[in-house]
Motif scaffolding. Structure first.
Motif, mmCIF file in Angstrom:
data_model
loop_
_atom_site.group_PDB
_atom_site.id
_atom_site.type_symbol
_atom_site.label_atom_id
_atom_site.label_comp_id
_atom_site.label_asym_id
_atom_site.label_seq_id
_atom_site.Cartn_x
_atom_site.Cartn_y
_atom_site.Cartn_z
ATOM 1 N N ILE A 152 0.852 -1.177 0.000
ATOM 2 C CA ILE A 152 0.000 0.000 0.000
ATOM 3 C C ILE A 152 0.890 1.229 0.000
ATOM 4 O O ILE A 152 1.876 1.299 0.739
ATOM 5 N N ASP A 153 0.579 2.187 -0.888
ATOM 6 C CA ASP A 153 1.348 3.423 -1.038
ATOM 7 C C ASP A 153 0.460 4.617 -0.722
ATOM 8 O O ASP A 153 -0.715 4.663 -1.132
ATOM 9 N N ARG A 154 1.060 5.578 -0.053
ATOM 10 C CA ARG A 154 0.393 6.854 0.200
ATOM 11 C C ARG A 154 1.371 7.958 -0.159
ATOM 12 O O ARG A 154 2.455 8.068 0.435
ATOM 13 N N THR A 155 1.023 8.771 -1.168
ATOM 14 C CA THR A 155 1.906 9.834 -1.644
ATOM 15 C C THR A 155 1.159 11.166 -1.559
ATOM 16 O O THR A 155 0.054 11.294 -2.095
ATOM 17 N N ARG A 156 1.777 12.132 -0.909
ATOM 18 C CA ARG A 156 1.167 13.458 -0.759
ATOM 19 C C ARG A 156 2.012 14.485 -1.497
ATOM 20 O O ARG A 156 3.216 14.616 -1.239
ATOM 21 N N PHE A 157 1.380 15.213 -2.420
ATOM 22 C CA PHE A 157 2.002 16.311 -3.146
ATOM 23 C C PHE A 157 1.460 17.623 -2.583
ATOM 24 O O PHE A 157 0.235 17.784 -2.463
ATOM 25 N N SER A 158 2.331 18.551 -2.272
ATOM 26 C CA SER A 158 1.875 19.875 -1.840
ATOM 27 C C SER A 158 2.720 20.945 -2.514
ATOM 28 O O SER A 158 3.920 20.759 -2.758
ATOM 29 N N PRO A 180 -3.697 0.440 -2.982
ATOM 30 C CA PRO A 180 -3.033 -0.842 -2.722
ATOM 31 C C PRO A 180 -2.606 -1.496 -4.030
ATOM 32 O O PRO A 180 -3.155 -1.207 -5.104
ATOM 33 N N SER A 181 -1.632 -2.387 -3.962
ATOM 34 C CA SER A 181 -1.194 -3.186 -5.106
ATOM 35 C C SER A 181 -1.060 -4.631 -4.647
ATOM 36 O O SER A 181 -0.537 -4.898 -3.560
ATOM 37 N N LEU A 182 -1.509 -5.557 -5.483
ATOM 38 C CA LEU A 182 -1.478 -6.980 -5.157
ATOM 39 C C LEU A 182 -0.807 -7.750 -6.286
ATOM 40 O O LEU A 182 -0.854 -7.334 -7.445
ATOM 41 N N SER A 183 -0.201 -8.885 -5.947
ATOM 42 C CA SER A 183 0.369 -9.743 -6.986
ATOM 43 C C SER A 183 0.366 -11.192 -6.521
ATOM 44 O O SER A 183 0.469 -11.475 -5.323
ATOM 45 N N LEU A 184 0.230 -12.096 -7.494
ATOM 46 C CA LEU A 184 0.284 -13.531 -7.269
ATOM 47 C C LEU A 184 1.154 -14.157 -8.350
ATOM 48 O O LEU A 184 1.123 -13.716 -9.508
ATOM 49 N N SER A 202 -1.712 -6.012 -9.780
ATOM 50 C CA SER A 202 -2.151 -4.653 -10.057
ATOM 51 C C SER A 202 -0.984 -3.695 -9.895
ATOM 52 O O SER A 202 0.036 -4.032 -9.286
ATOM 53 N N PHE A 203 -1.120 -2.475 -10.435
ATOM 54 C CA PHE A 203 -0.067 -1.482 -10.282
ATOM 55 C C PHE A 203 -0.680 -0.096 -10.125
ATOM 56 O O PHE A 203 -1.826 0.153 -10.506
ATOM 57 N N PHE A 204 0.124 0.797 -9.555
ATOM 58 C CA PHE A 204 -0.295 2.155 -9.228
ATOM 59 C C PHE A 204 0.909 3.053 -9.438
ATOM 60 O O PHE A 204 1.935 2.879 -8.794
ATOM 61 N N GLU A 205 0.819 3.998 -10.370
ATOM 62 C CA GLU A 205 1.954 4.843 -10.732
ATOM 63 C C GLU A 205 1.536 6.305 -10.640
ATOM 64 O O GLU A 205 0.714 6.773 -11.424
ATOM 65 N N THR A 206 2.082 7.019 -9.649
ATOM 66 C CA THR A 206 1.730 8.423 -9.494
ATOM 67 C C THR A 206 2.448 9.264 -10.546
ATOM 68 O O THR A 206 3.542 8.913 -11.003
#
Length: 440
Positions: A152-158, A180-184, A202-206
């Motif tokens: 799980i990623d949490r990214t804050r931009f300010s 969140p990102s999951l893999s099997l 799954s993937f998540f790219e900020t």
């Protein structure tokens, strides 16, 4: 790191075949270039027992980057830390990790006055803070290996807008992106020589700060219309290896697919040519296959060949009225061949590298492509022992045939200036020195 490079710019469709490989006149007049000063240091600690590892790093970076319409002056400080612990019980192995990162940028933008800073157009501080937790499990049962992971990623931009002169509005603001990102995965060893494998996740790219900061209307802060790139991917394939008396053969064949939402695509606008902006382009799909083979003889000769074919297309463009469904995603080559031949006689080593790149679409609408190209490099090296030192001079002749080729593309460039010509025949030379003691 201390590079200082000119920026010759990209060219329109009718210019890649020009043997002079010219720079774009407007870039020359505006003295476009990029100077970077960067230093970094890192440290890691792993005790002898316990499966624990800790690491940290710090980066300081300065960028001075005149582009055709602007001058960008950026100072960056960044730091991060990571801790992980792993263990095992019987056939089960596990790992846990946590990461924390922080980046702080002071960004100044000016009008480009012949390559020098003109009137100030932007002054803001940008801060990015990232936190992540991840865990992995592995189950090894004879010929079967199963794996699973979650993150799980949490990214804050300010952004703090410090340019409010002459009635310019305060564009300060913040965005927090969490996912969140999951893999099997699984691998099955059919024999000592052949195994099957497959995985999905799954993937998540900020977006980066540059992708969020660059706004076509010239305002400060972060672009609220640019969202993270997310999706799901899967791959399956077979690996093989065989060793004979004088030759070892190994390789793999992999098929892969990805389903992407909010594909991030660069573009340019007429009022600011040469500056790249970013937008989301709905959903896309990628399908492809890659095959790799490696042959190595016990005498040091070897051959490696990789071939891949990729079909990347927009599935739909959500509310985009251009109707991109079915078009190829720009910037992705249709196929690629990468081959390397290595050999030698005594202390003399030589090698040939061949690279074939297929056609590359260059805009969302699919109206133009960069034609494919083939380049060939020649490598030569030699080593000798001089006392306790081993000297190894080497030379590489790149683009041996002096091919006129497109080394990169500027996707959705204004005025059809999609193409950046690659260098002609060039060469590198170097010397490696190894010093050994104790009879080595």
């Amino acid at each position: 790191l201390d590079p200082d490079a000119a920026n010759p710019g990209s060219l329109p469709l009718d210019r890649p075949e020009d043997p002079e490989r010219p720079a774009w006149g407007f870039n020359v007049a505006r003295r476009t270039r990029k100077t970077v000063r960067q230093g970094q240091i890192g440290a890691s600690w792993t005790p002898d027992e316990g499966g624990f590892t800790a690491a940290t790093w710090v980066i300081d970076r300065e960028v001075f980057n005149p582009i055709p319409t602007s001058v960008i002056d950026l100072d960056r400080q960044a730091a991060g830390a990571r801790v992980s612990v792993e263990g095992a019980r019987g056939p089960l192995r596990w790992a846990l990790a946590g990461e924390a990162e922080r980046q702080s940028d002071d960004r100044l933008n000016f009008d480009n006055d012949g390559g020098d800073p003109g009137a100030r157009t932007l002054d803001q501080r940008e801060t990015v803070t990232g936190l992540a937790l991840a865990g992995q499990l592995f189950l090894d049962r004879g010929p079967l290996l199963l794996s699973g992971a979650a993150r799980i990623d949490r990214t804050r931009f300010s952004a703090t807008d410090r340019f409010t002169e002459g009635g310019d509005p305060d564009d300060s603001g913040a965005r927090t992106l969490t996912a969140p990102s999951l893999s099997l995965g699984a691998a099955w060893r059919l024999s000592d020589a052949v195994s099957l494998f497959g995985s999905t996740g799954s993937f998540f790219e900020t977006p980066t700060t540059t992708e969020l900061v660059n706004r076509p209307d010239g305002s400060g802060g972060f672009n609220p219309d640019v969202d993270p790139r997310t999706g799901w991917n899967a791959e399956t394939g077979v690996r093989f290896a065989h060793s004979g008396r004088s030759l070892r053969v190994e390789g793999e064949v992999v098929g892969y697919s990805a389903w992407i939402r909010d594909e991030l695509v660069p573009f340019e606008v007429a009022s600011q040519p040469g500056r790249t902006f970013f937008r989301n382009a709905g959903r896309s799909r990628v399908r492809g296959v890659e095959a790799t083979a490696r042959l190595a003889s016990w005498r040091g000769h070897g051959l490696r060949v990789t071939w891949s074919r990729t079909d990347a297309r927009f599935r739909d463009s959500d509310d985009d009225p251009r109707g991109l469904a079915g078009n190829r995603v720009p910037g992705t080559a249709t196929h690629l061949v990468d081959a390397a031949l290595d050999g030698g006689v005594g202390d003399l080593r030589f090698g040939l590298d061949l690279r074939r790149i297929g056609d590359v679409p260059v805009d969302d609408e699919g109206t133009a492509v960069a034609e494919g190209s083939t380049t060939l490099d020649l490598r030569v090296g030699w080593s000798t022992q001089v006392g306790r030192a081993r000297l190894a001079p080497w030379a590489t002749l790149r683009n041996l045939t002096d091919e006129l080729w497109v080394s990169s593309v500027v996707v959705n460039a204004f005025g059809g200036r999609f193409y950046e010509p690659g260098p002609g025949r060039t060469f590198d030379v170097g010397l490696t020195v190894e010093w050994g003691g104790g009879g080595r």
